[in-house]
Design an enzyme around this catalytic site. Structure first.
Site, mmCIF file in Angstrom:
data_model
loop_
_atom_site.group_PDB
_atom_site.id
_atom_site.type_symbol
_atom_site.label_atom_id
_atom_site.label_comp_id
_atom_site.label_asym_id
_atom_site.label_seq_id
_atom_site.Cartn_x
_atom_site.Cartn_y
_atom_site.Cartn_z
ATOM 1 N N CYS A 94 0.864 -1.170 0.000
ATOM 2 C CA CYS A 94 0.000 0.000 0.000
ATOM 3 C C CYS A 94 0.909 1.230 0.000
ATOM 4 C CB CYS A 94 -0.874 -0.053 1.245
ATOM 5 S SG CYS A 94 -1.922 1.370 1.466
ATOM 6 N N CYS A 124 -2.909 15.420 2.513
ATOM 7 C CA CYS A 124 -3.962 15.321 1.496
ATOM 8 C C CYS A 124 -4.694 16.656 1.476
ATOM 9 C CB CYS A 124 -4.929 14.183 1.855
ATOM 10 S SG CYS A 124 -6.110 13.797 0.546
ATOM 11 N N CYS A 171 -11.608 14.156 4.407
ATOM 12 C CA CYS A 171 -12.630 13.165 4.731
ATOM 13 C C CYS A 171 -12.627 12.964 6.256
ATOM 14 C CB CYS A 171 -12.350 11.859 4.012
ATOM 15 S SG CYS A 171 -12.204 12.096 2.227
ATOM 16 N N CYS A 215 -10.928 9.932 8.116
ATOM 17 C CA CYS A 215 -9.576 9.546 7.681
ATOM 18 C C CYS A 215 -8.520 10.326 8.431
ATOM 19 C CB CYS A 215 -9.435 9.782 6.179
ATOM 20 S SG CYS A 215 -7.752 9.510 5.578
ATOM 21 N N GLY A 239 -2.803 10.372 0.806
ATOM 22 C CA GLY A 239 -2.973 11.226 -0.358
ATOM 23 C C GLY A 239 -4.022 10.753 -1.342
ATOM 24 N N GLU A 240 -4.398 11.639 -2.242
ATOM 25 C CA GLU A 240 -5.356 11.317 -3.295
ATOM 26 C C GLU A 240 -4.556 11.162 -4.594
ATOM 27 O OE1 GLU A 240 -8.605 10.501 -4.070
ATOM 28 O OE2 GLU A 240 -7.630 10.487 -6.023
ATOM 29 N N SER A 292 -6.927 3.726 -5.807
ATOM 30 C CA SER A 292 -8.117 4.088 -5.036
ATOM 31 C C SER A 292 -8.307 5.595 -5.076
ATOM 32 C CB SER A 292 -7.941 3.622 -3.586
ATOM 33 O OG SER A 292 -8.996 4.114 -2.779
ATOM 34 N N SER A 297 -13.800 5.159 -3.283
ATOM 35 C CA SER A 297 -14.245 5.309 -1.904
ATOM 36 C C SER A 297 -15.632 5.925 -1.919
ATOM 37 C CB SER A 297 -13.272 6.218 -1.137
ATOM 38 O OG SER A 297 -12.007 5.616 -1.099
ATOM 39 N N ASN A 303 -11.460 2.064 11.156
ATOM 40 C CA ASN A 303 -10.236 1.847 11.910
ATOM 41 C C ASN A 303 -10.003 3.082 12.782
ATOM 42 O OD1 ASN A 303 -7.925 0.536 12.628
ATOM 43 N ND2 ASN A 303 -7.174 0.306 10.536
ATOM 44 N N CYS A 362 -4.403 0.305 5.634
ATOM 45 C CA CYS A 362 -4.477 1.331 4.597
ATOM 46 C C CYS A 362 -5.473 2.388 5.047
ATOM 47 C CB CYS A 362 -4.972 0.720 3.307
ATOM 48 S SG CYS A 362 -3.682 -0.066 2.408
HETATM 49 N N1 SAH Z 1 -7.318 9.066 -1.212
HETATM 50 C C1 SAH Z 1 -7.686 7.809 -1.719
HETATM 51 C C2 SAH Z 1 -6.765 6.675 -1.305
HETATM 52 C C3 SAH Z 1 -6.275 6.661 0.125
HETATM 53 S S1 SAH Z 1 -7.412 6.207 1.387
HETATM 54 C C4 SAH Z 1 -9.122 7.484 -1.327
HETATM 55 O O1 SAH Z 1 -9.679 8.203 -0.539
HETATM 56 O O2 SAH Z 1 -9.670 6.546 -1.872
HETATM 57 C C5 SAH Z 1 -7.657 4.453 1.198
HETATM 58 C C6 SAH Z 1 -8.975 3.948 1.758
HETATM 59 O O3 SAH Z 1 -8.998 3.928 3.194
HETATM 60 C C7 SAH Z 1 -10.162 4.822 1.350
HETATM 61 O O4 SAH Z 1 -11.246 4.035 0.958
HETATM 62 C C8 SAH Z 1 -10.457 5.550 2.630
HETATM 63 O O5 SAH Z 1 -11.768 6.021 2.631
HETATM 64 C C9 SAH Z 1 -10.204 4.474 3.654
HETATM 65 N N2 SAH Z 1 -10.043 4.979 5.019
HETATM 66 C C10 SAH Z 1 -9.515 6.158 5.397
HETATM 67 N N3 SAH Z 1 -9.513 6.260 6.749
HETATM 68 C C11 SAH Z 1 -10.041 5.121 7.226
HETATM 69 C C12 SAH Z 1 -10.292 4.614 8.554
HETATM 70 N N4 SAH Z 1 -9.970 5.314 9.616
HETATM 71 N N5 SAH Z 1 -10.841 3.408 8.664
HETATM 72 C C13 SAH Z 1 -11.139 2.671 7.575
HETATM 73 N N6 SAH Z 1 -10.916 3.079 6.313
HETATM 74 C C14 SAH Z 1 -10.377 4.297 6.131
HETATM 75 FE FE1 SF4 Z 2 -9.999 11.391 1.938
HETATM 76 FE FE2 SF4 Z 2 -8.370 9.576 0.812
HETATM 77 FE FE3 SF4 Z 2 -7.455 12.044 1.422
HETATM 78 FE FE4 SF4 Z 2 -8.047 10.344 3.383
HETATM 79 S S1 SF4 Z 2 -6.424 10.113 1.853
HETATM 80 S S2 SF4 Z 2 -8.599 12.523 3.284
HETATM 81 S S3 SF4 Z 2 -9.794 9.229 2.504
HETATM 82 S S4 SF4 Z 2 -9.042 11.512 -0.079
#
Ligand code: SAH
Ligand code: SF4
Length: 377
Positions: free
Chosen positions: A107, A114, A118, A121, A169-170, A201, A223, A300, A343
């Site tokens: 991963c 980022c 969200c 996250c 990151g995105e 992702s 996501s 998580n 992840c």
């Molecule tokens: N930025 C991208 C990829 C990184 S996050 C995205 O948002 O898709 C990877 C995944 O982990 C995403 O689906 C995100 O929503 C999820 N995620 C982030 N924080 C989390 C948490 N605390 N518990 C479970 N999943 C989480």
């Molecule tokens: Fe949102 Fe993905 Fe950035 Fe976390 S890493 S803030 S889930 S876009």
């Protein structure tokens, strides 16, 4: 001096060829060099025995085959490994390897921090420091390969068999560097990880989804996390810009998606927020017509988070409803929990410090909002 040397990691094949041409070397040399760097994992020019001694010495005067420094490595009791890698400017990012029955996925992070926020996250609490370069993204793979002693690339039954762009990151907000790094990882004469074993992702950067499909052809994970714009916008502010309908339309058009290669919809299970039976039925209805599968992720927790995971029974019910509607909906087994390696859970030391500061503020009765602004520089 080392900082005057050009790092060859992260150059595309064409750029490497141009470097060789610039010092008067043939294309064949670039191909040999590529093979040493990405096929054999060699970092010392002196060991590149198919190159003449003179050339090896000349390369050593201008170039380096670098690795990010490993600031910290942690191993979990379930065999996950996490690396905090430090780049030349001192910034750090995390990568984690999650084993799965003799294989496993690395991963990788695409940015430090980022731009998105969200709510569930941990990375979302850290503002964007900067994009990672292609070399820094590839560097995470080099560290993992070194760590598991997985050279040469032709080695059978490689453990680090898959890649998921699901770290910090995105990835679609750092499209050029992510695309360049994935092309390096996919090159058959190098790291040789097939596009079928790479998953990108995204939180739903609609205009770049098609481009990723056309140019990279990797698997797509989205996501989603909610079935109404109201809830999704609250959890993921990007939804205000690219609402669910537009996002699902982009998924419908994703090049290369078909029944044998489905789009994964990630869905983090948040107690009382998005986990009702009605939500599950609506989810199945929404994705109708898209070759889809789900990945249900128990939330998580992290220090300072405002959400709680749905209970195992509620997650099971959610999964069953999706199954009954004809979709695969496995529940992601939390791995590496003891080292916070999951992840979407990757974070840097600066964040950790900031969170302890935040906790201290809370303990002292100083108010903070639900999604705190960073308090460090
Ligand atoms: N930025 C991208 C990829 C990184 S996050 C995205 O948002 O898709 C990877 C995944 O982990 C995403 O689906 C995100 O929503 C999820 N995620 C982030 N924080 C989390 C948490 N605390 N518990 C479970 N999943 C989480
Ligand atoms: Fe949102 Fe993905 Fe950035 Fe976390 S890493 S803030 S889930 S876009």
């Amino acid at each position: 001096m080392t900082d005057e040397l050009t790092d060859l990691i992260g150059l595309s094949r064409a750029e490497l060829a141009a470097e060789m041409a610039a010092i008067g070397e043939k294309q064949l040399r670039a191909r040999q060099l590529w093979h040493w760097i990405y096929g054999q994992g060699v970092t010392d020019f002196a060991h590149m025995t198919t190159l003449s001694k003179g050339l090896r010495e000349r390369l050593g005067r201008s170039y380096v085959v670098g690795r990010p420094a490993v600031a910290r490595q942690q191993a979990s009791d379930d065999d996950s490994r996490k690396w905090l890698v430090r780049f030349a400017d001192g910034n750090e990012a995390e990568a984690v390897f999650i084993p799965d029955d003799g294989r496993g996925a690395l991963c990788m992070s695409s940015q430090i921090g980022c731009t998105l926020t969200c709510k569930f996250c941990h990375t979302g609490t850290q503002r964007l420091v900067r994009d990672l370069t292609a070399g820094e993204i590839v560097g995470q793979m080099m560290v993992a390969r070194d760590s598991y002693d997985e050279w040469p690339s032709t080695k059978q039954d490689r453990l680090v068999s898959n890649v998921v762009m699901m770290g910090m990151g995105e990835p679609l907000f750092n499209y050029d560097n992510v695309a360049k790094s994935l092309k390096i990882l996919m090159d058959p004469d190098g790291i040789a990880i097939s596009r079928r074993r790479i998953t990108l992702s995204t939180s739903g950067v609609v205009p770049l989804i098609r481009r990723a499909g056309e140019e990279l052809g990797v698997n797509l994970a989205v996501s989603l996390h909610a079935v109404t714009d109201e809830v999704r916008s609250r959890l993921m502010p990007i939804n205000k810009k690219y609402p669910i309908r537009e996002l699902l339309d982009a998924c419908r058009d994703y090049p290369g998606a078909h029944n044998a290669r489905r789009i994964t919809f990630e869905y983090v299970m948040l107690k009382g927020i998005n986990d009702s039976a009605a939500d599950a039925r609506e989810l199945a209805r929404l994705v109708k017509g898209i070759p889809a599968k789900f990945n249900l992720i128990p939330f998580n927790p992290w220090p300072g988070a405002s959400h709680v995971s749905s209970s195992p029974a509620v997650i099971k019910r959610f999964s069953r409803i999706l199954n009954d509607a004809g979709y695969s909906a496995p529940i992601r087994v939390p791995r590496g929990r003891d080292i916070l390696a999951a992840c979407g859970q990757l974070r840097s030391d600066s964040q950790r410090q900031r969170l302890s500061l935040l906790k201290a503020r809370r303990a002292a009765g100083i108010a903070d909002d639900h999604h705190p602004a960073p308090v460090d520089g």
